[in-house]
Design an enzyme around this catalytic site. Structure first.
Site, PDB file in Angstrom:
ATOM      1  N   LYS A 162      40.005 -68.789  54.645  1.00 15.07           N
ATOM      2  CA  LYS A 162      39.587 -69.950  53.798  1.00 15.07           C
ATOM      3  C   LYS A 162      38.728 -69.230  52.760  1.00 15.07           C
ATOM      4  O   LYS A 162      37.734 -68.432  52.926  1.00 15.07           O
ATOM      5  CB  LYS A 162      38.486 -70.680  54.716  1.00 15.07           C
TER       6      LYS A 162
ATOM      7  N   SER B 141      37.907 -80.182  54.984  1.00 12.41           N
ATOM      8  CA  SER B 141      37.944 -79.306  53.840  1.00 12.41           C
ATOM      9  C   SER B 141      39.000 -78.082  54.226  1.00 12.41           C
ATOM     10  O   SER B 141      39.252 -77.572  52.933  1.00 12.41           O
ATOM     11  CB  SER B 141      36.495 -78.774  53.413  1.00 12.41           C
TER      12      SER B 141
ATOM     13  N   SER C  21      35.648 -80.374  59.364  1.00  5.51           N
ATOM     14  CA  SER C  21      36.651 -79.476  58.362  1.00  5.51           C
ATOM     15  C   SER C  21      37.444 -78.497  58.929  1.00  5.51           C
ATOM     16  O   SER C  21      38.443 -78.175  58.261  1.00  5.51           O
ATOM     17  CB  SER C  21      35.611 -78.760  57.440  1.00  5.51           C
TER      18      SER C  21
END
Ligand SMILES: [Mg+2]
Ligand SMILES: [Zn+2]
Lengths: 95, 500, 494
Positions: C79, C160, C184
Site C-alpha cells: 500500500k 482505503s 480500511s
C-alpha cells in the site's frame, strides 16, 4: 452549532487551504451536514466519563539520552523543493 | 517585609501607574540528544546537520521521549519546591511556520509535569535577607524548541536551519508577581542560579539557552489587572528590563490618550529599544491544542521522584544560610559566594583542605571576593578557569594565617602564582619573602630607627601618638616588608613606651 | 496443479520448499500479472527489480540450505501509505508527488527481512481517507469483480486499501499490505472476497507509515485466506522502539496456533449491529455465520454494545482532528509539491500548496478537524468524542464478561459502483459502521469472505476479539472460512 461563510473562511485560513468564494459557498452546507450529524454525540451523558488517552493500556517508554541520529543532511534535504547552501529555502519572511 | 522597589511607578498625566509583570522563561534542558529524537543538541554546528528525519517531520516519523528531559524537569521542579505531577501529558500546539516542520509544537498545556512552586528573590545583594520577596511559579512544562529562520542571506528567500528544532525546553511560567524591572531581573538571575545548581540548564543567554517571554500590564495602584502584552524571546537580563520599562510607558501613554491595550504578541528591537506588534502571528492565535496521539501519558512513580530529590545538590538558599549561620560569613559574602554554583564549589574545595573550615571560612571568603574575584575580573576569566586552584589558594591563606607572610606580601605572592602557576610556599621560599618574626632581629632594627629619629621619639613620648605609624613604616621599610607586622607593633609599643 | 498465480503465501512457500518452482519463477509470474493489469489502476509504481532481487536471495538461501524466512519468495503489493526507501511514496496524494523516502517503514522492512519482495506500490484513497478508493489523486482503482447482470459497471474495490484489495482478489499479487483506521482493511477485503486482518492497536509499528489518525492507524495483511494472514502478520508485527505506542510484546506464532475447533468459546452477537436498511442478504449471511460457529463448537450469546450508534460520529470527530494536525507537515517546504504563486509570501505558499495538493475529501476532513479543535468548540466536539470513545471501549469490556469474540457483518452492503456514492460524504462514511467501533477500541478484527449476494458480489463476516487475542480471532475466522467454502473469484476481464 452551524458554520456560516465567515467561519468556513476562518477554518480554511487556519488550515492553510486557499478557498475561492464558490468553494466556500459549497463548503458551508457540506460541513454543516457533517457537523449536524456528529452533534448527536451531545445526547450522550458523559459527565462521569474520562476522555480516552490510550486505546490499549500501555505505558510511555522513554529513551536514553544518547546521540543516535542526525548527521544525515543529504537525506534531510533530498526531497526539498528548494534547498540552498545546506538550508531549506522559503519565500522571504518579514517579521 | 516591604520592598523599596514595590514603589516602582510610572508617572502618567492622570497620576501614578503600577506595573504587573509575569515571565515565561524558556530554558534549554541540558541533554546530549533532542527531546523526541536522537539528534545532537550541540551548539554551533553546520546548518541542518543535527537534524534527524523525525526533526524534519518526514512522513511517518514518530516522537520518542528522552528520559533525561523528564528527570531534569522533575529535579528543577523539586528545586523550587513545586508540585510534581505524577500524571502528565504532551499536547500539540498547532500553527504554521517555516521553523516548525511538523506544523505543531509538542508541548504540555493541559497536564504539565510540574505544578506550582516558588522562588525567593532578593533585590539587595549586600543585605539579601532584608529585601526579599517570593515570586510564585505557576508551572513548568516540557516542550520542543523551533528551528531558525535566516532572512539576510538571500534577497528573496529566507533560509531554514532545523538544528535547534526539537531541542528540549522547560517553559517556566511565573505568576504575575513582579512589579518592577529590577524585580524581574532579580527573578531571572535567581532562576538562572537555581537551574545551574540543578544542572538542568546551562543558563547561557547569548546562545539562547535561556530566554524570556515578558508579560506586562499596567494598572492604577491596587486597581484591577490591565490587559497584558507578551514580548517574545527576550534574551538578556538588560533587555528584559528595557522591555518592561518601554512597555509600561507605552501602555500608560496609550491608555491616557484614550486608547485601549490589545492582548497581543510583541517583538523587542534592541537597536531601537522599543517593542512592536508581531502582526504576522495574530491570526495564528487559535492553536487547537489537543493531546498528542503519538505519545502516551507520562506516569511517574514515587520512588522515581524520591531519587530525583536525593540527587539534588545543596541549593543556593540553603547554602547561603549555612555559610552565614555555620561558617559565620557575612550576609554579603554568603550571598556572593552562593550566587553561582561554581563559586560555591570552588570555595568549598578550598575549605575541604582543613579539618576546621569555620576557622578559615571568613578570611577565605574575604580573600576570594576581593583578591580572586578582582584578578579573574581583570583577566576576564570565570572561576572554573582560575589559574590558581582552591588547594593552591588554601596554601597561600595558610602562609598568611601562620604568620609566614604578611597580607601585603601575600598579594605579591598571589600575582606570581597567577603568572607562573607555582605554589605559594615555593614562591615564598625562592624569592625569600618569608616574614621575619625573630624578635631579636626586629629589636635591632627598631633600635636603629629610633636612633636615627631621636626628635620624633621625643615628640611621640611627649604625647604625639600619631607618630606610631611612622615608626611602623620605617621599621617595615628597613626590613623590606618582611617583618611580621604584629611583632613589629608589639615591640615598638614596648620600646617606645619605655621612658627614655 | 494450480497455476503459480493462483497461489497465496502458504502455497508459494510449499511450492518453493518442495522444489516445484523457484522464487524467481514466482516473482516473474506476478511481475507479468502486475504489468498486465494496468487497466485496474491498482499499482502506482511497479518495482519488478525489488521482487526479483528478493526472489534471487531466497533461491540462493535455499540452495545454501539455509532456513528461509516466513515470507521467503513471496512477492507482495505494498500500500502506498508505507514509506519505501528509494521508491516514490505518495499516499495517493498530489501533495507528495515526487517524494522519495530516504527510509524504509518498519512494517515493510520487517516483511523484507522475512524474505518478501515488493511488486509495486498500490493505489489507495488519498491519505487513507475514503471507503471506495475514489479519493486517490491518481484515479480510481477498478475492482476485478463485476456484477452478474452481464453489464460492465466498474465497481469500487472498497477503501482505503482499494489497490491492495484489487491486486489480491485479481490474483495479481499473492498478498498485500493494508492499513486500517476505521475499516480500511476489512471493508475492502469484504468487497472483493479476500481475507483482511487488523491487529490490536500497537502490534504493528506505525514508524514510516504515513499517518492519517495516529490513535487508530494499524497496518495489517490482506491475503487469500486466514492462514496467509496469520503468516504475514507474524512478519509485519513486532515491538518497535521508534514508535511510542508500539506494544513491547513478543509476536505469537499465530499460524502454528491455528485451530478451527471453537469448543468452549462464547461468541457474542451484538444486537445494536442490526441496523436499519440492512440488506436481507447480509442479515441472512450473518445468521449462517452463527450456525457455522455453533457447528465449530462455539456457544452463541446475545450481547449489547449500547454506544454503537455513536461510534461513527465520534470517529468522524477524532480521526479528522488528528488528521488535521498530522497533515500540517505537508506545506511545500521540505518535500513534495510546492505551489508558489507570483509574489506569494510564506503563508500564501502554504495555502496555495495545500489547496493544489490535497483532494476534496482530505480538505473536507482537515477543515472538520480544524473546526472541532478550535477555540470554543474543543470540549463540545473533541473532548466529548473522546469520552464517548471511552464508553465504546467500556461497552466491549462489558461484553467480554459474557463472550470471547463477536460476530458481525463486515460492511452494510456489497461493493457499489464507482461514482454511486461519491457525491454524498455521509452515505460513504456509513460504510464503516461495523468496523469503526472496534477501531476506536483498538481491538483485533478479521473480515472473512463468506458468501455472494444476488448480484454475485462477495460479502464478508467480521470477527472482533479482545485486545491481544489475535489467535482467537484467527481461529474463529478459520472456522468460518472452512464452513463458508468461499471459492468465488472474479473472472479475468482486464
Ligand atoms: Mg509564551
Ligand atoms: Zn513555550
Amino acid at each position: 452549532m452551524s458554520v456560516d461563510k465567515e467561519t468556513v473562511k476562518k477554518i480554511a485560513s487556519l488550515s492553510r487551504i486557499a478557498v475561492t468564494e464558490a468553494e466556500t459557498d459549497a463548503l458551508v452546507p457540506e460541513l454543516n451536514n457533517i457537523l449536524g450529524w456528529v452533534e448527536q454525540l451531545g445526547e450522550v451523558d458523559c459527565s462521569k466519563v474520562e476522555p480516552m488517552t490510550a486505546v490499549i493500556p500501555n505505558k510511555l517508554r522513554l529513551r536514553d539520552d544518547v546521540v543516535s541520529d542526525g548527521n544525515v543532511r543529504d537525506k534531510v534535504l533530498a526531497n526539498a523543493p528548494v534547498a540552498d547552501h545546506g538550508f531549506f529555502a522559503v519565500p522571504k519572511v518579514i517579521e | 517585609m516591604s520592598m523599596t522597589e514595590s514603589t516602582y511607578r510610572i508617572q502618567g498625566g492622570t497620576g501614578e501607574w503600577e506595573v504587573v509583570i509575569g515571565l515565561e522563561v524558556h530554558a534549554q534542558i541540558t541533554t546530549n540528544a533532542k527531546l523526541f529524537s536522537g539528534a545532537s543538541t550541540e551548539f554551533g554546528a553546520e546548518p541542518n546537520t543535527q537534524v534527524s528525519l523525525v526533526d524534519a517531520a518526514m512522513p511517518g516519523m514518530l516522537p520518542v521521549l528522552n528520559k533525561e528531559c523528564v528527570r531534569q524537569a522533575v529535579r528543577t521542579g523539586l528545586a523550587i519546591n513545586a508540585q510534581i505531577n505524577k500524571y502528565s501529558r504532551f499536547d500539540r500546539k498547532n500553527y504554521f511556520y517555516a521553523d516548525l516542520p511538523q506544523g505543531y509544537q509538542i508541548s504540555q498545556l493541559y497536564h504539565p509535569i510540574v505544578g506550582e512552586g516558588k522562588i525567593e528573590i532578593s533585590l539587595d545583594e549586600k543585605d539579601p535577607d532584608a529585601h526579599g520577596k517570593t515570586i510564585g511559579v505557576e508551572r513548568i512544562h516540557i516542550e520542543q524548541d523551533a528551528g531558525k529562520l535566516m532572512h539576510d542571506q538571500h534577497p528573496t528567500m529566507s533560509y531554514v536551519d532545523l538544528n535547534r528544532c526539537g531541542v528540549a525546553l522547560m517553559e517556566i511560567v511565573s505568576m504575575p508577581d513582579m512589579t518592577s524591572p529590577k524585580e524581574a531581573a532579580a527573578y531571572v538571575r535567581k532562576l538562572r542560579s537555581i537551574l545551574r545548581y540543578v544542572g538542568s540548564c546551562d543558563g547561557n543567554m547569548e546562545q539562547g539557552s535561556m530566554r524570556a517571554d515578558v508579560n506586562v500590564s499596567v494598572r492604577k495602584p491596587g486597581g484591577k489587572l490591565g490587559t497584558r502584552t507578551e514580548t517574545k524571546n527576550v534574551n538578556s537580563m538588560r533587555f528584559i528590563q528595557q522591555v518592561i520599562e518601554y512597555e509600561a510607558q507605552r501602555q500608560v501613554d496609550v491608555i491616557e490618550s484614550g486608547g485601549e491595550i490589545v492582548q497581543e504578541t510583541r517583538l523587542f528591537d534592541p537597536d531601537k529599544n522599543e517593542t512592536r506588534s508581531m502582526r504576522s502571528k495574530e491570526d495564528a492565535h487559535d492553536y487547537r491544542y489537543f493531546p498528542d496521539p503519538d505519545l502516551l501519558p507520562l506516569e511517574l512513580e514515587d520512588d522515581y521522584i524520591f531519587d530525583c530529590k536525593a540527587s539534588l545538590p545543596e541549593l543556593p538558599d540553603e547554602k547561603r544560610a549555612r555559610y552565614k549561620n555555620v561558617l559565620g560569613l557575612s550576609a554579603y559574602n554568603a550571598a556572593v559566594l552562593t550566587a553561582e554554583h561554581e563559586t560555591a564549589i570552588w570555595f568549598e574545595e578550598l575549605l575541604e583542605t582543613t579539618e576546621e573550615p569555620e576557622k578559615i571560612a571568613s578570611s577565605a571568603a574575604n580573600w576570594l571576593t576581593s583578591e580572586l574575584f578582582g584578578a579573574l575580573n581583570r583577566m576576564g576569566l570565570s572561576i572554573e578557569k582560575s589559574p590558581v586552584s582552591p588547594q593552591q589558594a588554601a596554601e597561600l591563606l595558610g602562609l598568611i594565617a601562620d604568620g609566614t607572610i604578611s597580607g601585603k606580601i601575600a598579594k605579591q605572592v598571589f600575582e606570581i602564582m597567577l603568572e607562573t602557576g607555582d605554589g605559594a610556599a615555593k614562591i615564598v621560599e625562592e624569592k625569600g619573602l618569608k616574614q621575619e618574626s625573630d624578635t631579636g632581629a626586629i629589636e635591632k632594627v627598631i633600635a636603629d630607627v629610633m636612633a636615627a629619629n631621636e626628635d620624633k621619639v621625643a615628640q611621640y613620648r611627649g604625647g604625639k601618638d600619631k607618630l606610631f605609624g611612622f615608626f611602623v613604616g620605617q621599621t617595615m621599610k628597613a626590613m623590606q616588608g618582611k617583618a611580621n607586622p604584629q611583632v613589629v607593633n608589639e615591640l615598638l609599643k614596648k620600646t617606645l613606651g619605655e621612658a627614655g | 496443479m494450480a497455476e503459480i498465480f493462483e497461489l497465496g503465501i502458504a502455497g508459494i512457500r510449499s511450492g518453493i520448499a518442495s522444489g516445484d518452482f523457484t522464487a524467481k519463477e514466482v516473482a516473474e509470474t506476478f511481475i507479468a500479472r502486475v504489468s498486465a493489469a494496468k487497466s485496474l489502476n491498482a499499482v502506482l509504481v511497479e518495482t519488478p527489480d525489488h521482487a526479483l532481487a528478493a526472489a534471487e536471495a531466497t533461491d540462493k538461501a535455499k540452495a545454501a540450505g539455509k532456513t528461509l524466512g516466513k515470507m521467503a519468495g513471496v512477492p507482495i503489493g505494498m500500500k502506498d501509505l508505507f514509506c519505501t526507501e528509494g521508491v516514490a511514496t505518495t499516499a495517493g496524494s498530489l501533495i507528495l508527488e515526487g517524494f522519495t523516502p530516504q527510509y524504509e517503514s518498519t512494517v515493510s522492512s520487517n516483511l523484507f527481512k522475512a524474505g518478501a519482495g515488493m511488486l509495486g506500490k498500490l493505489n489507495m484513497d488519498q491519505f487513507a481517507m475514503g471507503s471506495s478508493n475514489e479519493t486517490s489523486a491518481f484515479g480510481n482503482v477498478i475492482s476485478p469483480w463485476r456484477r452478474n447482470d452481464g453489464g460492465n459497471t466498474d465497481l469500487a474495490p472498497g477503501g482505503s486499501s482499494g489497490g491492495s484489495a484489487a491486486v489480491v482478489s485479481g490474483r495479481i499479487c499473492p498478498a498485500a499490505t493494508g492499513t486500517d483506521t476505521g475499516g480500511s482493511i476489512r471493508q475492502p477485503a469484504a468487497f472483493v472476497g479476500i481475507t483482511g486482518f487488523k491487529p490490536t492497536y500497537g502490534r504493528c509499528s506505525r514508524w514510516g507509515t504515513i499517518a492519517f489518525a495516529s490513535s487508530l492507524d494499524q497496518a495489517g495483511p490482506m491475503a487469500h485466506d486466514v492462514r496467509d494472514c496469520a503468516i504475514m502478520l507474524e512478519s509485519m508485527a513486532g515491538f518497535d522502539p521508534k514508535d511510542s505506542t508500539s506494544l513491547e510484546l513478543p509476536v505469537p506464532e499465530w499460524e502454528a496456533g491455528l485451530k478451527s475447533d471453537l469448543a468452549g468459546k462464547r461468541i457474542g452477537i451484538p444486537k445494536e449491529y442490526r441496523v436499519d436498511n440492512m440488506p436481507p442478504e447480509i442479515d441472512a449471511l450473518w445468521q449462517k455465520g452463527i450456525e457455522w460457529l455453533k457447528d465449530a463448537g462455539a456457544k452463541i450469546v446475545e450481547v449489547s454494545l449500547p454506544h454503537t450508534k455513536y461510534a461513527l460520529p465520534a470517529y468522524y470527530i477524532i480521526a479528522p482532528a488528528e488528521a488535521s494536525s498530522n497533515l500540517a507537515r505537508y506545506d511545500g517546504v521540505r518535500y513534495g509539491m510546492r505551489d508558489l504563486p507570483d509574489g506569494a509570501g510564506l503563508q500564501d505558499m502554504y495555502a496555495a500548496t495545500r489547496e493544489a495538493g490535497f483532494g476534496p475529501e482530505v480538505k473536507r476532513r482537515i477543515m472538520i478537524g480544524t473546526y472541532v479543535l478550535s477555540a470554543g468548540y474543543y470540549d463540545a466536539y473533541y473532548t466529548q468524542a473522546q469520552k464517548v470513545r471511552t464508553l465504546i471501549s467500556q461497552d466491549f469490556d462489558k461484553a467480554w464478561e459474557s463472550c470471547d469474540l463477536l460476530l458481525t457483518p463486515t460492511a452494510p452492503s456489497a461493493a457499489f459502483g464507482l461514482g454511486e456514492k461519491s457525491d454524498d460524504p455521509l452515505a460513504m462514511y456509513l460504510n464503516d459502521v461495523f468496523t469503526v467501533p472496534s477501531s476506536l477500541a483498538g481491538l483485533p478484527a478479521i473480515s472473512v469472505p463468506a458468501g455472494l449476494d444476488g448480484q454475485g458480489l462477495p460479502l464478508g463476516l467480521q470477527i472482533i476479539g479482545k485486545a491481544l487475542d489475535e489467535q482467537s480471532v484467527f481461529n474463529a475466522g478459520l472456522a468460518l472460512e472452512e464452513r463458508a467454502g468461499f471459492v468465488a473469484k472474479p473472472e479475468q476481464w482486464w
